[in-house]
Design a protein around this motif. Structure first.
Motif: not given
Ligand SMILES: Nc1nc2c(ncn2[C@@H]2O[C@H](COP(=O)(O)OP(=O)(O)O)[C@@H](O)[C@H]2O)c(=O)[nH]1
Ligand SMILES: Nc1ncnc2c1ncn2[C@@H]1O[C@H](COP(=O)(O)OP(=O)(O)O)[C@@H](O)[C@H]1O
Length: 188
Positions: A147-173
């Protein structure tokens, strides 16, 4: 423009599984319980500690089919083998009352909201690095390795779509991101 009408009405928070969406939202709502978060319907099985009607409305496939057929979902998507959808009525009631509304949904759902409600603001929660995302998703310990593998696969697609969003927040803190999100929602 009046302050009230300048307030973003609907905020969508998306980002790969394990980036920390639930953690950030829980932190934010502890400080600001007035922020209303939509409770989605899902066909996924509850994790230990998850409660029906609080974290999700847990439904079976037939019930989910009915929600779609009756037009009760504002958007819905299949993610890593399960279906998830936003109940329409509760969201519309809150927006009608002029209250800030937050949806925590996947990329496919965010795209549907962009189409149907162009005034919504789309926020992408990004991990500090790919390695850290893998660490968080694995460390959470709620999913089997496949299940983690499937979610990481989806994560690659999601990360590639970041520019479609109005704002990016990086979750460091968690605290910093939570405050940034509140500011974007004009709550604090
Ligand atoms: N499109 C859509 N996605 C949703 C909805 N509810 C949750 N999701 C997304 O479904 C994905 C999987 O959620 P979940 O199984 O709870 O895992 P987690 O987010 O990694 O804890 C996440 O990206 C959620 O944001 C919804 O109502 N609609
Ligand atoms: N800023 C952060 N730094 C370190 N760990 C974090 C941070 N945010 C979340 N986590 C951890 O990462 C894991 C995944 O977080 P979670 O909120 O369940 O992600 P999501 O809802 O996006 O799937 C959890 O174990 C959580 O405690």
């Amino acid at each position: 423009m009046a302050a009230h009408s300048a307030r973003p009405r609907l905020t969508v928070l998306s980002g790969p599984s394990g980036v920390g969406k639930s953690t950030v939202v829980a932190h934010m709502r502890k400080e600001h319980p007035e922020v209303w978060l939509s409770v989605s319907a899902t066909t996924r099985r509850p994790r230990p500690g998850e409660r029906d009607g609080v974290h999700y409305f847990f439904v079976d496939d037939g019930e989910f089919d009915k929600l779609i057929a009756n037009g009760e979902l504002l958007e819905w998507a299949e993610f890593a083998g399960n279906r998830y959808g936003t109940p329409r009525e509760a969201v519309m009631d809150r927006l009608g009352a002029g209250e800030p509304v937050l949806l925590e949904i996947d990329l496919q759902g965010a795209r549907q909201i962009r189409e149907s409600m162009p005034e919504a603001q789309l926020v992408f929660l990004a991990p500090p690095s790919w390695e850290e995302l893998v660490r968080r998703l694995t460390g959470r310990g709620t999913e089997a390795p496949e299940v983690i593998e499937r979610r990481l696969e989806a994560a690659r697609t999601e990360l590639a779509a970041e520019s479609e969003f109005d704002t990016t927040l990086v979750n460091t803190s968690v605290q910093d991101v939570s405050h940034e999100l509140l500011a974007l929602m004009r709550v604090a």
